[in-house]
Design a protein around this motif. Structure first.
Motif, PDB file in Angstrom:
ATOM      1  N   MET A  78     -28.698   7.698  14.683  1.00 47.29           N
ATOM      2  CA  MET A  78     -28.285   6.618  15.493  1.00 47.29           C
ATOM      3  C   MET A  78     -29.615   5.894  16.391  1.00 47.29           C
ATOM      4  O   MET A  78     -29.694   4.974  16.299  1.00 47.29           O
ATOM      5  CB  MET A  78     -27.226   7.295  16.682  1.00 47.29           C
ATOM      6  CG  MET A  78     -25.847   7.688  15.711  1.00 47.29           C
ATOM      7  SD  MET A  78     -25.263   6.490  14.720  1.00 47.29           S
ATOM      8  CE  MET A  78     -25.284   4.960  15.829  1.00 47.29           C
ATOM      9  N   MET A 113     -27.172   1.948  23.049  1.00 50.91           N
ATOM     10  CA  MET A 113     -25.838   2.040  22.428  1.00 50.91           C
ATOM     11  C   MET A 113     -24.841   2.274  23.300  1.00 50.91           C
ATOM     12  O   MET A 113     -24.950   3.460  24.118  1.00 50.91           O
ATOM     13  CB  MET A 113     -25.994   3.209  21.209  1.00 50.91           C
ATOM     14  CG  MET A 113     -24.710   3.197  20.429  1.00 50.91           C
ATOM     15  SD  MET A 113     -24.657   4.316  19.112  1.00 50.91           S
ATOM     16  CE  MET A 113     -24.843   5.642  19.968  1.00 50.91           C
ATOM     17  N   VAL A 143     -20.715   3.491  23.178  1.00 49.69           N
ATOM     18  CA  VAL A 143     -20.007   4.241  22.031  1.00 49.69           C
ATOM     19  C   VAL A 143     -18.765   4.272  22.639  1.00 49.69           C
ATOM     20  O   VAL A 143     -18.315   4.709  23.650  1.00 49.69           O
ATOM     21  CB  VAL A 143     -20.677   5.493  21.745  1.00 49.69           C
ATOM     22  CG1 VAL A 143     -20.323   6.706  22.841  1.00 49.69           C
ATOM     23  CG2 VAL A 143     -19.678   5.976  20.459  1.00 49.69           C
ATOM     24  N   LEU A 191     -20.867   0.587  19.501  1.00 52.22           N
ATOM     25  CA  LEU A 191     -20.445   1.269  18.173  1.00 52.22           C
ATOM     26  C   LEU A 191     -18.994   1.653  18.660  1.00 52.22           C
ATOM     27  O   LEU A 191     -18.854   2.522  19.425  1.00 52.22           O
ATOM     28  CB  LEU A 191     -21.347   2.485  18.185  1.00 52.22           C
ATOM     29  CG  LEU A 191     -20.678   3.318  16.923  1.00 52.22           C
ATOM     30  CD1 LEU A 191     -20.540   2.860  15.711  1.00 52.22           C
ATOM     31  CD2 LEU A 191     -21.431   4.706  16.802  1.00 52.22           C
ATOM     32  N   GLN A 192     -18.132   1.021  17.898  1.00 51.95           N
ATOM     33  CA  GLN A 192     -16.541   1.635  18.179  1.00 51.95           C
ATOM     34  C   GLN A 192     -16.031   2.317  16.807  1.00 51.95           C
ATOM     35  O   GLN A 192     -15.983   1.687  15.929  1.00 51.95           O
ATOM     36  CB  GLN A 192     -15.644   0.349  18.358  1.00 51.95           C
ATOM     37  CG  GLN A 192     -14.165   0.580  18.701  1.00 51.95           C
ATOM     38  CD  GLN A 192     -13.979   1.892  19.706  1.00 51.95           C
ATOM     39  OE1 GLN A 192     -14.119   1.460  20.886  1.00 51.95           O
ATOM     40  NE2 GLN A 192     -13.411   2.664  19.613  1.00 51.95           N
ATOM     41  N   ILE A 193     -15.805   3.650  17.121  1.00 52.06           N
ATOM     42  CA  ILE A 193     -15.271   4.523  16.086  1.00 52.06           C
ATOM     43  C   ILE A 193     -13.699   4.485  16.264  1.00 52.06           C
ATOM     44  O   ILE A 193     -13.312   4.887  17.328  1.00 52.06           O
ATOM     45  CB  ILE A 193     -15.881   5.738  15.940  1.00 52.06           C
ATOM     46  CG1 ILE A 193     -17.494   5.711  15.806  1.00 52.06           C
ATOM     47  CG2 ILE A 193     -15.414   6.539  15.014  1.00 52.06           C
ATOM     48  CD1 ILE A 193     -18.056   6.999  15.998  1.00 52.06           C
ATOM     49  N   ARG A 230     -20.346  -2.636  15.898  1.00 46.28           N
ATOM     50  CA  ARG A 230     -20.374  -1.954  14.812  1.00 46.28           C
ATOM     51  C   ARG A 230     -18.938  -1.234  14.946  1.00 46.28           C
ATOM     52  O   ARG A 230     -19.012  -0.517  15.622  1.00 46.28           O
ATOM     53  CB  ARG A 230     -21.291  -1.092  14.527  1.00 46.28           C
ATOM     54  CG  ARG A 230     -22.764  -1.340  14.858  1.00 46.28           C
ATOM     55  CD  ARG A 230     -24.062  -0.410  14.430  1.00 46.28           C
ATOM     56  NE  ARG A 230     -25.129  -0.708  14.702  1.00 46.28           N
ATOM     57  CZ  ARG A 230     -26.246  -0.073  14.542  1.00 46.28           C
ATOM     58  NH1 ARG A 230     -26.060   1.395  14.471  1.00 46.28           N
ATOM     59  NH2 ARG A 230     -27.507  -0.455  14.718  1.00 46.28           N
ATOM     60  N   TYR A 231     -17.983  -1.715  14.019  1.00 48.38           N
ATOM     61  CA  TYR A 231     -16.712  -1.370  14.067  1.00 48.38           C
ATOM     62  C   TYR A 231     -16.486  -0.454  13.101  1.00 48.38           C
ATOM     63  O   TYR A 231     -16.440  -1.172  11.809  1.00 48.38           O
ATOM     64  CB  TYR A 231     -15.527  -2.440  14.206  1.00 48.38           C
ATOM     65  CG  TYR A 231     -14.142  -2.284  14.060  1.00 48.38           C
ATOM     66  CD1 TYR A 231     -13.559  -1.324  15.160  1.00 48.38           C
ATOM     67  CD2 TYR A 231     -13.323  -2.948  13.259  1.00 48.38           C
ATOM     68  CE1 TYR A 231     -12.349  -1.120  15.072  1.00 48.38           C
ATOM     69  CE2 TYR A 231     -11.927  -2.578  13.559  1.00 48.38           C
ATOM     70  CZ  TYR A 231     -11.456  -1.655  14.327  1.00 48.38           C
ATOM     71  OH  TYR A 231     -10.202  -1.390  14.281  1.00 48.38           O
ATOM     72  N   ILE A 266     -23.616  11.533  18.046  1.00 44.11           N
ATOM     73  CA  ILE A 266     -23.633  10.423  18.394  1.00 44.11           C
ATOM     74  C   ILE A 266     -23.385   9.912  19.853  1.00 44.11           C
ATOM     75  O   ILE A 266     -23.923   9.222  20.533  1.00 44.11           O
ATOM     76  CB  ILE A 266     -22.424   9.779  17.572  1.00 44.11           C
ATOM     77  CG1 ILE A 266     -22.607   9.822  16.188  1.00 44.11           C
ATOM     78  CG2 ILE A 266     -22.075   8.242  18.057  1.00 44.11           C
ATOM     79  CD1 ILE A 266     -21.535   9.360  15.104  1.00 44.11           C
TER      80      ILE A 266
END
Length: 466
Positions: free
Chosen positions: A251, A260, A262, A297-299, A337-338, A351
């Protein structure tokens, strides 16, 4: 010593110790079963053409699991229907999405009766029964109707809605009345407990006694607040594992010097993902100088794909992510970032550690353990900042260290992001230390012992933090 019978919608069989993907709740319940002996009973997740009540027994890592298969109609009415299209949205304050169908309610009662019929012969006179979550509100009463006189407890892992909101459920009074079959009922926060007590007293006429006891007719229950935590020690170890260190380096390398942010959430309308994207867009709009210095960054692993409202939220988020990226991206930078997939917990720990900001902004959440995982994963010498919704249960414990926001306000979210990005290291350390103290102290083992001590009559003074 009494055995413990745990009943939940699904049984999370213990995994090997090096798996890294075992959830905190599963770890705590499995530990309780190893200490006390007993059985973990629930639905296998499989579908059968005709319900037979046959039980599949398995034993792994010192825990005995007992599962049954359900018919497709059971799954549609009990699980996809009443549990996830009626109760879930209503209890998360989304009355606009709640579907009140008699078939759903009938299937819910039928499946709880099937659970009761099947598990009752497994319960011995001295056993203590602990039922988990909203799928099984009436199960305690169903067991009482079948002659079960054991101590029975119930824990709710989602919010309990205010009295007037719950009153929109056609069978609300009947549902709450069945809960007086329990000896102990637990909630994550005092707010959820107070809402339950308010309905019981004002709508059912229950009598409020000392020490949070409620009496209705000849039944008395004790209601407690017991906020769940994570397995902090295990998670910190995971954050320093080879897999976590690799994820951290990956990352950091992919960030190429950028900060970042998250977010890690199951794809669900209660998580406030649309509002999060819009708040992040407001930040990009108001702070053009930061655009190439940060990314989100979406998880968001998909869930409950058979429920229409979940299909809609996925479509909405994909469109919104595309819109924001199309509007603000450059040839060498993408603002969002999906990712629609899940990751093992040790990788997530890496992460989390690589993120300058943890963005946890549900519109309503019973607890939200991602907030605590983010805190536990941080580097003590250079921790990130947790931005946390006021409407997450975790806010009651982490408010002194987190940056708290109203997730419905894009402006508050934008302000919180810029505050976190510009926060000095010492303030970040001080805030993290306060939160980490709570995460370490009130972990998942503390939660489990607090509830079972009350249920088993060995209660000690371990009140939750305010």
């Amino acid at each position: 010593m009494s055995r413990l019978i745990i009943i939940s919608n699904r049984v999370s069989a213990p995994k090997d110790s090096n798996s890294g993907a075992q959830g905190g709740l599963a770890v705590a319940l499995a530990a309780a079963l190893r200490e006390n002996g007993g059985i973990w009973f629930g639905w296998s997740g499989d579908v059968t053409e005709e319900f037979t009540g046959d039980i599949n027994f398995q034993r792994r890592a010192g825990v005995t699991a007992a599962t049954i298969d359900l018919e497709q109609q059971d799954v549609e009415e009990y699980y996809n229907g009443y549990a996830n299209r009626t109760l879930w949205p209503l209890f998360h304050y989304r009355i606009d999405l709640a579907e009140y169908e008699r078939g759903f309610a009938g299937g819910y009662v039928r499946v709880n009766d099937r659970f009761a019929d099947t598990v009752r012969p497994l319960i011995e006179p001295e056993d203590v029964v602990w039922i988990q979550d909203y799928h099984m509100f009436p199960l305690g009463q169903a067991l009482r109707d079948r002659g079960c006189r054991n101590r029975i407890g119930f824990f709710l892992h989602i919010p309990w809605p205010p009295r007037r909101l719950l009153g929109t459920l056609p069978e609300a009074a009947d549902l709450v009345r069945t809960m007086f079959a329990y000896d102990v009922v637990g909630f994550h926060t005092e707010e959820w407990l107070e809402s339950f007590r308010d309905f019981a007293v004002k709508d059912l006429g229950a009598e409020l006694g000392e020490d949070n006891t409620l009496k209705l007719g000849d039944r008395t229950l004790k209601a407690i607040a017991a906020p769940i935590g994570i397995d902090c020690k295990e998670f910190v170890e995971g954050a320093n594992s080879p897999a976590a260190r690799l994820a951290f380096r990956q990352m950091r390398d992919s960030a190429v010097g950028r900060d970042m942010i998250v977010g890690v959430d199951r794809l669900d309308y209660s998580k406030g993902l649309e509002e999060r994207f819009r708040g992040y867009e407001r930040f990009l709009e108001r702070h053009p100088e930061e655009r190439k210095e940060v990314f989100l960054l979406q998880i968001a692993p998909p869930s409950r794909a058979g429920v229409e409202s979940y299909q809609k939220i996925r479509t909405t988020l994909e469109g919104l992510a595309g819109y924001i990226n199309g509007r603000y991206a450059d040839v060498d930078w993408v603002p969002i970032r999906y990712v629609n997939q899940g990751y093992p917990r040790d990788q997530l720990a890496g992460i989390y550690r690589a993120a300058r900001i943890g963005l946890v902004t549900p519109l309503r959440d019973g607890m939200n353990l991602v907030a605590k995982e983010y805190v536990a994963a941080q580097d003590p010498e250079n921790p990130g900042v947790l931005i946390l919704s006021n409407f997450a249960g975790a806010a009651a414990q982490l408010r002194e260290g987190a940056v708290l926001i109203n997730p419905y306000s894009a402006e508050e979210m934008s302000d919180a992001i810029i505050q976190a990005l510009r926060m000095e290291r010492q303030e970040r350390i001080d805030r993290w230390r306060v939160m980490m103290d709570n995460v370490e102290k009130e972990d998942v083992i503390w939660w489990r012992k607090r509830f079972t001590s009350v249920l088993m009559g060995t209660e000690q003074e371990t009140e939750p933090a305010e």
